[in-house]
Design a protein around this motif. Structure first.
Motif, short mmCIF file in Angstrom:
data_model
loop_
_atom_site.label_atom_id
_atom_site.label_comp_id
_atom_site.label_asym_id
_atom_site.label_seq_id
_atom_site.Cartn_x
_atom_site.Cartn_y
_atom_site.Cartn_z
N GLU A 43 5.40 3.25 -17.16
CA GLU A 43 4.50 2.57 -16.21
C GLU A 43 3.59 3.58 -15.50
N PHE A 44 4.12 4.73 -15.13
CA PHE A 44 3.29 5.76 -14.51
C PHE A 44 2.18 6.20 -15.46
N LEU A 45 2.53 6.34 -16.74
CA LEU A 45 1.52 6.75 -17.72
C LEU A 45 0.46 5.68 -17.86
N PHE A 46 0.88 4.40 -17.82
CA PHE A 46 -0.08 3.30 -17.84
C PHE A 46 -1.05 3.41 -16.66
N ILE A 86 -6.83 4.20 -8.51
CA ILE A 86 -7.27 2.92 -9.06
C ILE A 86 -6.19 2.33 -9.96
N GLY A 87 -5.65 3.17 -10.86
CA GLY A 87 -4.62 2.69 -11.78
C GLY A 87 -3.37 2.21 -11.06
N ALA A 88 -2.92 2.98 -10.06
CA ALA A 88 -1.73 2.57 -9.30
C ALA A 88 -1.99 1.26 -8.57
N GLY A 114 -6.36 3.68 -14.93
CA GLY A 114 -7.30 4.10 -13.90
C GLY A 114 -8.37 5.03 -14.43
N GLY A 115 -8.02 5.84 -15.39
CA GLY A 115 -8.96 6.82 -15.95
C GLY A 115 -8.28 8.18 -15.98
N ALA A 116 -7.65 8.49 -17.12
CA ALA A 116 -6.74 9.63 -17.17
C ALA A 116 -7.44 10.96 -16.96
N LEU A 135 0.82 -1.21 0.00
CA LEU A 135 0.00 0.00 0.00
C LEU A 135 0.86 1.26 0.00
N ASN A 136 2.01 1.18 0.63
CA ASN A 136 2.93 2.32 0.57
C ASN A 136 3.34 2.62 -0.87
N TYR A 137 3.67 1.58 -1.60
CA TYR A 137 4.05 1.76 -3.00
C TYR A 137 2.88 2.27 -3.84
N ILE A 138 1.71 1.76 -3.55
CA ILE A 138 0.53 2.24 -4.29
C ILE A 138 0.34 3.73 -4.06
N GLY A 139 0.49 4.16 -2.81
CA GLY A 139 0.36 5.58 -2.51
C GLY A 139 1.41 6.42 -3.22
N LEU A 140 2.66 5.94 -3.24
CA LEU A 140 3.74 6.67 -3.92
C LEU A 140 3.48 6.75 -5.42
N TYR A 141 3.09 5.63 -6.02
CA TYR A 141 2.83 5.62 -7.45
C TYR A 141 1.63 6.49 -7.80
N ALA A 142 0.61 6.46 -6.95
CA ALA A 142 -0.60 7.23 -7.22
C ALA A 142 -0.31 8.73 -7.25
N MET A 143 0.64 9.19 -6.43
CA MET A 143 0.99 10.61 -6.45
C MET A 143 1.54 11.02 -7.81
N VAL A 144 2.39 10.17 -8.38
CA VAL A 144 2.94 10.49 -9.70
C VAL A 144 1.86 10.39 -10.77
N ALA A 145 1.04 9.33 -10.68
CA ALA A 145 -0.05 9.17 -11.65
C ALA A 145 -1.05 10.32 -11.57
#
Length: 614
Positions: free
Chosen positions: A266-269, A284-286, A274-276, A47-57
């Protein structure tokens, strides 16, 4: 990164769903408070990684999904945030002028964000001038450059990286475990989501969303599109840098590997899957991509009985299927029965009216085109064209297809600059001014091909026209300090919608309207800028007989209110019963001018039209 007041309110049947979306952050916050106490360390770290990735996404949602600018280089901005704090937190030989920042992760965060903003402005000033496929290629170029910079500079540890990064300390509490930094990561993410949502629900947010409607449209409504593009580019970079700062202090080690081009893709994915176009799509995407990759890494070796990169192959195929089946991302599917919270908007009927410009007296000449010539190489599109428009009249500029009407329209509206001649609006030369400057002078326009944001409501589309009548910028919008001004802007948009007869469609999606209604919507948007001259580019094109009648009645009403209107048309029947004067063009030149009944009898006009509309 490696993964282990008094108001009018829309009546909407899905308002309960919209309310649910508004409380979603609070529901998520309540669940997050329980995570470290109820889940194993493995899932907390995930979940930590999901949170970090979601910030970039989330930054890419703003940049790509909303603003229409594709970037593959966000991983480099993550690296900037990570390396800045790594160097400042671990170096024992900082220069004297930087010694004050050594050893403090929080000071490193501030410095990292400032540094990232500066670099983003420099890169953005170069990259954002590109268009089409050159823009994403430009982001790939500087993304790769920064990646190799991280690996070659000795102060950054080369490809070996930097170790010994201290944990973040908060009020004397060291966040040195996954379960402890978990709260900080998700607090950062929720604040980013909140401020981004607030920004999009504002004057600045409408300007950003208007970018997808085309730069010409946005500029004609007073939006500085270069500034808006730079704003979202810098915000996306800052989100990524903050994620990198958190990542460095969670891992306590950085090297260049997690900041390469592959992670940018991957961030763009994540944003797209998730829904750009949706803020919550970033989460959701992260989550989907992070969990899916972890699941495949665990499952596939067990199935095939051997180690390898099977998960990359399967992951790629699954991404193609998701993008094919859900081109708008997963968030719209998940919220199919929950309309966007903006579908139910409050319009404060008691909001103070916006200041209005003093309207010219009836008969005052507002627009004069004098010997306007426009050449494209050897082609003369307009040749010594002359016309004038006065307050309280409708002038029609007509002619067969290819006569040069649209080119002339672009000269007087500031979209193009004459090769020679003058265009004067209220005594000021228009030539060389931008569409934005012309709009501020009191001239507003519609378009031959309707330019609306189909998914936005009629109210929000029209409110784009109020942009230059407001002043609140990004920070007030992000923290909802612009609400008084926003109420006035929305109230003005609502008044113009009622003025043109679209009140019953105020909260409908603009794309759901009939073509005739969409053209009238464009007129309402143009009226929101408080013009004294309205330029209409073939407003009757494609309309049925009844729709033309409604449009004609509206234009007569506006003329009666003192508005000057320049109407570019080729529909002779629509024009002749409506306008006060007519200018006829053929092959870039004026061949007739006068009252409608006089022009209809002019032999040159009859010959140009060959007895009918070309």
């Amino acid at each position: 990164m490696s993964t282990p007041a008094s108001s009018r309110v829309a009546t909407s049947p899905g308002s309960a769903g919209a309310g649910l979306l508004r409380v979603l952050p609070w529901l998520l916050l309540g669940l997050l408070l329980l995570v470290p106490a109820t889940l194993s360390p493995f899932y907390v770290t995930l979940l930590n990684y999901i949170g970090l990735y979601a910030m970039v996404a989330l930054g890419l949602v703003l940049l790509t999904g909303v603003g229409g600018l594709t970037s593959f280089g966000q991983g480099a901005f993550v690296g900037l945030g990570a390396y800045t704090t790594a160097v400042l937190s671990t170096s024992e030989t900082l220069p004297g002028w930087m010694a004050w920042a050594g050893g403090s992760p929080w000071l490193a965060l501030v410095i990292g964000l400032v540094l990232t903003a500066v670099i983003a402005v420099v890169l953005g000033s170069l990259t954002l001038k590109l268009s089409g496929h050159y823009l994403p290629l430009g982001t790939i170029a500087w993304g790769i450059s920064l990646y190799f910079l991280f690996g070659t500079m000795e102060v950054l540890g080369g490809h070996t990286g930097l170790t010994g990064i201290p944990p973040i300390s908060l009020f004397g509490w060291e966040l040195n475990e996954g379960g402890e930094i978990f709260y900080l990561i998700w607090a950062f993410l929720l604040v980013a989501i909140l401020t981004t949502s607030n920004l999009l629900d504002s004057r600045e947010g409408r300007a950003i969303r208007a970018l997808k409607g085309g730069r010409v449209m946005a500029e004609s409504m007073g939006v500085d599109t270069s500034r808006s593009r730079m704003i979202i580019f810098v915000i996306a970079a800052l989100h990524a840098a903050a994620s990198g700062w958190l990542y460095a202090h969670m891992q306590r080690f950085v090297n260049p590997t997690p900041f390469g081009l592959h992670i940018g893709i991957e961030f763009l994915f994540m944003a797209v899957v998730g829904g750009a176009g949706h803020v919550w799509g970033a989460v959701i995407g992260a989550a989907v991509i992070t969990i899916l990759k972890q699941w495949l890494q665990d499952l596939l070796p067990a199935l095939f009985g051997a180690s390898g990169n099977f998960e990359v192959i399967v992951f790629g195929v699954m991404m193609v299927i998701i993008l094919q089946r859900a081109p708008n991302g997963l968030w719209p599917i998940l919220t199919h029965w929950w309309p966007d919270a903006n579908a139910k908007r409050k319009v404060d009927a008691g909001a103070a009216p916006l200041p209005r410009r003093e309207m010219p007296k009836a008969g005052e000449v507002l627009l004069s085109a004098i010997d306007v010539t426009r050449k494209f190489g050897g082609l003369v599109a307009n040749n010594k064209m002359n016309l004038s428009v006065a307050a309280g009249e409708i002038l029609a500029l007509i002619g067969p297809n290819g006569a040069g009407k649209s080119t002339m329209f672009n000269q007087v509206s500031g979209v193009d600059t004459p090769t020679s001649g003058e265009v004067l609006f209220r005594g000021q030369d228009v030539a060389g001014k931008t569409s934005r400057e012309v709009a501020r002078m009191g001239m507003s326009r519609t378009f031959q091909h309707v330019r609306l944001l189909a998914d936005m409501s009629v109210l929000e589309n029209v409110a784009i026209g109020t942009h230059m009548r407001g002043s609140k910028s990004v920070l007030p919008a992000a923290w909802r300090l612009d609400r008084a001004e926003e109420a006035r802007l929305l109230a003005e948009a609502a008044r113009q919608i009622e003025r043109v007869g679209l009140a019953e469609h105020m909260f409908d999606a603009a794309g759901s309207l009939a073509l005739g209604q969409q053209r009238i919507l464009e007129i309402a948007r143009a009226l929101c800028s408080d013009p004294c001259l309205l330029l209409l580019d073939e407003p009757a094109a494609g309309l049925r007989y009844r729709e033309k009648q409604i449009l004609g009645d509206l234009l007569k009403k506006l003329r009666g209110e003192g508005m000057a209107i320049l109407l570019v048309e080729h529909d002779m029947d629509f024009v002749m019963g409506l306008v006060d004067r007519v200018v006829v063009m053929e092959f870039g030149e004026k061949i007739a001018e006068g009252l409608p009944e006089e022009v209809q009898k002019n032999p040159a006009v009859l010959e140009a039209y060959l007895g009918g509309v070309a």
